[in-house]
Design a protein around this motif. Structure first.
Motif, short mmCIF file in Angstrom:
data_model
loop_
_atom_site.label_atom_id
_atom_site.label_comp_id
_atom_site.label_asym_id
_atom_site.label_seq_id
_atom_site.Cartn_x
_atom_site.Cartn_y
_atom_site.Cartn_z
N GLN A 268 0.83 -1.21 0.00
CA GLN A 268 0.00 0.00 0.00
C GLN A 268 0.87 1.26 0.00
O GLN A 268 0.58 2.21 -0.72
CB GLN A 268 -0.92 0.00 1.22
N LYS A 281 0.53 13.08 1.69
CA LYS A 281 -0.66 12.70 0.93
C LYS A 281 -0.89 11.20 1.01
O LYS A 281 -2.02 10.73 1.15
CB LYS A 281 -0.51 13.14 -0.53
N PHE A 285 -4.32 9.91 2.59
CA PHE A 285 -5.34 9.31 1.74
C PHE A 285 -5.33 7.78 1.75
O PHE A 285 -6.35 7.15 1.51
CB PHE A 285 -5.16 9.76 0.28
N ILE A 286 -4.17 7.19 1.98
CA ILE A 286 -4.07 5.75 1.81
C ILE A 286 -3.82 5.03 3.12
O ILE A 286 -4.51 4.08 3.46
CB ILE A 286 -2.95 5.41 0.80
N PRO A 289 -6.54 6.07 6.60
CA PRO A 289 -7.90 5.55 6.58
C PRO A 289 -7.96 4.05 6.82
O PRO A 289 -8.84 3.56 7.51
CB PRO A 289 -8.39 5.89 5.16
N GLN A 290 -6.99 3.34 6.26
CA GLN A 290 -7.00 1.89 6.45
C GLN A 290 -6.51 1.50 7.84
O GLN A 290 -7.09 0.65 8.51
CB GLN A 290 -6.11 1.21 5.41
N LYS A 293 -9.04 2.31 10.52
CA LYS A 293 -10.19 1.42 10.45
C LYS A 293 -9.88 0.07 11.12
O LYS A 293 -10.72 -0.48 11.83
CB LYS A 293 -10.58 1.20 8.99
N THR A 371 -15.46 -2.45 3.57
CA THR A 371 -15.70 -2.45 2.13
C THR A 371 -15.52 -3.85 1.55
O THR A 371 -15.37 -4.01 0.36
CB THR A 371 -14.76 -1.48 1.41
#
Lengths: 375, 266
Positions: A268, A281, A285-286, A289-290, A293, A371
C-alpha cells in the motif's frame, strides 16, 4: 469388478433453497440448553443463580426503592431499597458541581450545543460535514470556554474550582479524546519515521508516559509542577489535569495506531509512492484511513478507559461526577443506610451509559466502513 | 508456461510497426550496485532503455529482477552507480524522486489497489492530488482507461469485489491515468489464476502497440517472444545475457541461460 470412469454431465444442477430452519422455542431450548447432561446441569445451575440474584436486585433498584418525591424518612425505613429521592434532590449537584445555581443556563447552553453539533457529526449521512466539523472543533470549544468561565459580556466569572459533576467529567474526557487523536497519530507516525531524531523523541515520549501511572501524572501536575514554576505564576488546576490526561492518553493511542500501521501491507505504501504521492498525501489518503479502520476497537477501548479514568482527577481535588457523588454521600440531610450505595449505583449507571454508547457506535461504524476486502 | 504462450500467440501483433527511438534515452542505468545490508543483490548493472522499447527481464527467483525495476522508481535505493530516468538522476533528493515517480507507472504482482476506495477513486486519487487535475476531468480520464481495460461497469465497486484479473487491469488503468511515459511491470500475472492471465496480457500487448516504453519482469515467455524487442536474462544479481527475443530463445549463448530456458520451456 468393472467401473466406468468416464462421466459427462448432461445438465447443470439447478440451485434449490437451503433446508428451512427447524424452529420453535422448544427445539431451540433442546438444542442450546439441554442437549447433553452437562448442558442440562449448567442450565439448572444458571436458573438457580438467577432465582437467587435477581429478586433482591429488583427489590433494591425498583421494588423497595424510594422513588423521587419520597422523603428521607422513607429511605431510613428498615429494608428500604435504593434512595432515588436522594439522587433526585442532589441531581443538580451531580451535574454541575458547585457551579452557581443562577448561572446553570450557561452549562445548559453548552450541553445543548454539544448535542446539536456532535450528533450530526457522528451521523455519516448528515449534510454540511465541513461546517459542522469547523463549528464543533473550533467555535464550540471557544464559545463553551467563555460561557462557562464568564468574565466577558457581563457574565459573572466562575472559577474552575466551582465547576464540577458530569460537566467536568465530560469536559475532561471530550478534550482528552479530541486532543489525543491527532497527537496519538503524529506520535505513531513519528515512531515509524526513518528520521532518527523524530523517531527517538517519539519513542521517549511514548515510553515515558506509558510507564507512569495516571495518578502519578496528576499528582505531579498538581503538586510538583507549582514547585518548579516561578513564584506568582499559576496554571489552572483543571487545565493541568486536562494536559496530563491528554498526553497520557495520546501515548496509549499512539501504540494502538502503530498496531494499525504495522498491519498494512507494504504494497500500500509502495503503490502510493509509485503514483508520485508524497509522504503526507500518501499517509492521509491511503495509510491512515485503512490503519485507523483496523484499530477502531482498540481506539474505542482507549477512549472508554480514558472516560472512566477521568474519575481519578478527584484525588487532586477536582469535583468530577464520581467525586460529587462521593462527597454528597456524607450529606447528613439525606443520611440513610442506602445513601452511599445509591449514589455509586447512579454514578456507575451514568458511566455505563456513555461507555456503552461509545462501544455501540464503534461497532456500527466498523460495519459501515467494511468495504469487503477481507478474504 | 506453455499453455499461456499458446493463448497469446494467437494474436497477430503489429510489432514491426512500433517505433523505437534511436537517440531518445528513457532509462539509463550505469554501473549500478545494490546491497541489502551485507548481501550484494545487484552487481554492476548497465542498462540503456530507448524511448518506445519493450524489455522483458527473465531469470530465476532471487536473481534481482524485481529489485532492479524497483530501483528505477526508487522503491529501492541503490548504493553505487547512476540511474537516470527521463534525464533525471535518482538521488536521495525527494523532489527528484517524486518527479520520476510521476512519469513512471508501476504495476505490482499483488495489484496493491487501495481497498478502502472505489475503483474510480483508486484511479483519480493521484491525478487529482499529484497532478492537480480537476475532479471531473480526472474522472473522465479514469473512465476512458477503464473502458480501455474493458471494465467500465466496475467503476463504483470496491477492489475486494473484483476478480484478480480485473483488479490487475484496474491497477494498470490506475497507472495509466497518470499518463506515464514509462511503465514498469513487476510479475503482473504471477498472482493470477491461469484463466485470468490472458486478459491482463492482452492489455499489456495493446499498451505495447501504442508505443509505451515498458520493462516487464515476467515468466510469460510467450509474451516476451511476441512483444519484447529485447529480453534480458538475470542471475545472481547480474545481467547474464541479453538479445532480441528471436535469438534469445532459439540461440542462447550462456550456459545459465540455456539451463533456465530448458527448465521453463518444456
Amino acid at each position: 469388478m468393472t467401473m466406468d470412469l468416464g462421466f459427462v454431465r448432461k445438465e447443470f444442477v439447478p440451485s434449490k433453497p437451503a433446508p428451512g430452519r427447524t424452529g420453535g422455542p422448544i427445539l431451540w431450548a433442546q438444542k442450546n440448553l439441554f442437549s447433553t447432561p452437562t448442558d442440562t446441569l449448567f442450565t439448572v445451575i444458571g436458573i438457580l443463580f438467577l432465582l437467587w440474584a435477581v429478586p433482591p436486585l429488583y427489590n433494591f433498584i425498583i421494588g423497595h426503592a424510594v422513588m423521587p418525591g419520597g422523603t428521607v424518612e422513607d429511605c431510613r425505613v428498615e429494608g428500604a431499597g435504593a434512595c432515588w429521592a436522594y439522587i433526585y434532590a442532589r441531581f443538580n449537584f451531580f451535574i454541575y458541581g458547585f457551579y452557581p445555581i443562577q448561572e446553570y443556563w450557561r452549562p445548559n447552553i453548552v450541553f445543548v450545543m454539544l448535542a446539536a453539533l456532535i450528533i450530526p457529526l457522528l451521523m455519516p449521512t448528515a449534510p454540511f460535514k465541513r461546517i459542522n466539523a469547523l463549528l464543533f472543533f473550533v467555535v464550540f470549544p471557544v464559545v463553551s470556554f467563555y460561557l462557562l468561565h464568564g468574565g466577558v459580556f457581563g457574565m459573572r466569572y466562575v472559577p474552575t474550582e466551582q465547576w464540577g459533576g458530569l460537566m467536568v467529567t465530560l469536559i475532561i474526557s471530550l478534550v482528552g479524546i479530541i486532543c489525543s487523536i491527532p497527537l496519538g497519530i503524529l506520535l505513531a507516525l513519528g515512531r515509524q519515521s526513518k528520521l532518527p531524531i523524530i523517531k527517538t523523541l517519539c519513542v521517549l515520549f511514548i515510553e515515558l508516559w506509558r510507564a507512569v501511572p495516571l495518578i502519578t501524572v496528576l499528582f505531579m501536575a498538581s503538586i510538583m509542577l507549582p514547585l518548579f514554576m516561578p513564584a506568582g505564576t499559576t496554571v489552572d488546576k483543571l487545565l493541568r489535569a486536562l494536559v496530563g490526561v491528554t498526553l497520557f492518553s495520546s501515548a496509549y493511542l499512539a501504540e494502538t495506531v502503530r498496531g494499525g500501521l504495522q498491519a498494512l501491507p507494504r504494497g500500500q505504501f509502495e503503490a502510493g509512492a509509485s503514483l508520485g504521492l508524497g509522504y503526507w498525501k500518501r499517509t492521509y489518503f491511503i495509510i491512515l484511513p485503512q490503519a485507523l479502520k483496523h484499530v477502531i476497537p482498540g481506539i474505542v477501548n482507549n477512549f472508554i478507559a480514558l472516560f472512566k479514568d477521568t474519575s481519578l482527577v478527584s484525588i487532586v481535588g477536582i469535583f468530577d461526577l464520581l467525586n460529587t457523588v462521593q462527597s454528597a454521600s456524607s450529606d447528613i440531610e439525606w443520611a440513610s443506610p442506602t445513601q452511599a450505595v445509591t449514589g455509586y449505583v447512579f454514578a456507575a449507571f451514568v458511566f455505563w451509559i456513555f461507555c456503552f454508547a461509545m462501544s455501540r457506535y464503534s461497532l456500527w461504524m466498523e460495519r459501515r466502513l467494511d468495504t469487503g476486502h477481507k478474504r | 508456461m506453455s499453455q499461456v504462450s499458446e493463448t497469446t500467440v494467437e494474436r497477430n501483433i503489429k510489432t514491426s510497426g512500433m517505433q523505437v527511438s534511436k537517440t531518445d534515452v528513457a532509462i539509463d542505468v550505469i554501473g549500478m550496485h545494490k546491497w541489502y545490508s551485507d548481501f550484494h543483490v545487484l552487481r554492476d548493472i548497465n542498462l540503456k532503455v530507448m524511448r518506445g522499447e519493450r524489455i522483458v527481464i527473465a531469470g530465476p527467483s532471487g536473481s534481482g529482477k524485481s529489485t532492479l525495476i524497483r530501483c528505477i522508481n526508487r522503491l529501492e535505493e541503490h548504493q553505487e552507480g547512476q540511474i537516470i530516468v527521463n534525464g533525471t538522476e535518482l538521488t536521495a533528493d525527494l523532489k527528484r524522486i517524486d518527479d520520476v515517480r510521476r512519469e513512471v507507472g508501476m504495476v505490482f504482482q499483488h495489484f496493491n489497489l487501495f481497498p478502502h476506495l472505489t475503483i474510480l477513486q483508486n484511479l483519480t486519487l493521484a491525478p487529482i492530488w499529484v497532478r492537480g487535475i480537476p475532479k471531473a476531468e480526472a474522472e473522465a480520464t479514469a473512465m476512458h482507461y477503464l473502458e480501455r481495460v474493458k471494465i467500465p461497469e466496475q467503476a463504483n465497486k470496491f477492489p475486494g469485489q473484483l476478480s484478480g484479473g480485473q483488479q490487475q487491469r484496474v491497477a494498470i488503468a490506475r497507472s495509466l491515468c497518470m499518463k506515464p511515459s514509462i511503465m514498469l511491470f513487476d510479475e503482473p500475472t504471477s498472482a493470477l489464476d491461469p484463466e485470468m492471465v490472458k486478459e491482463v496480457l492482452e492489455v499489456m500487448i495493446s499498451l505495447a502497440e501504442d508505443g509505451m516504453t515498458m520493462i516487464c519482469v515476467t515468466h510469460e515467455m510467450g509474451f516476451a517472444r511476441q512483444v519484447a524487442n529485447r529480453v534480458i536474462f538475470m542471475d545472481q544479481g547480474q545481467i547474464i545475457e541479453q538479445n532480441d527475443p528471436e535469438n534469445f530463445f532459439s540461440n542462447p549463448q550462456h550456459e545459465r541461460t540455456k539451463l533456465f530456458l530448458s527448465q521453463i520451456l518444456h
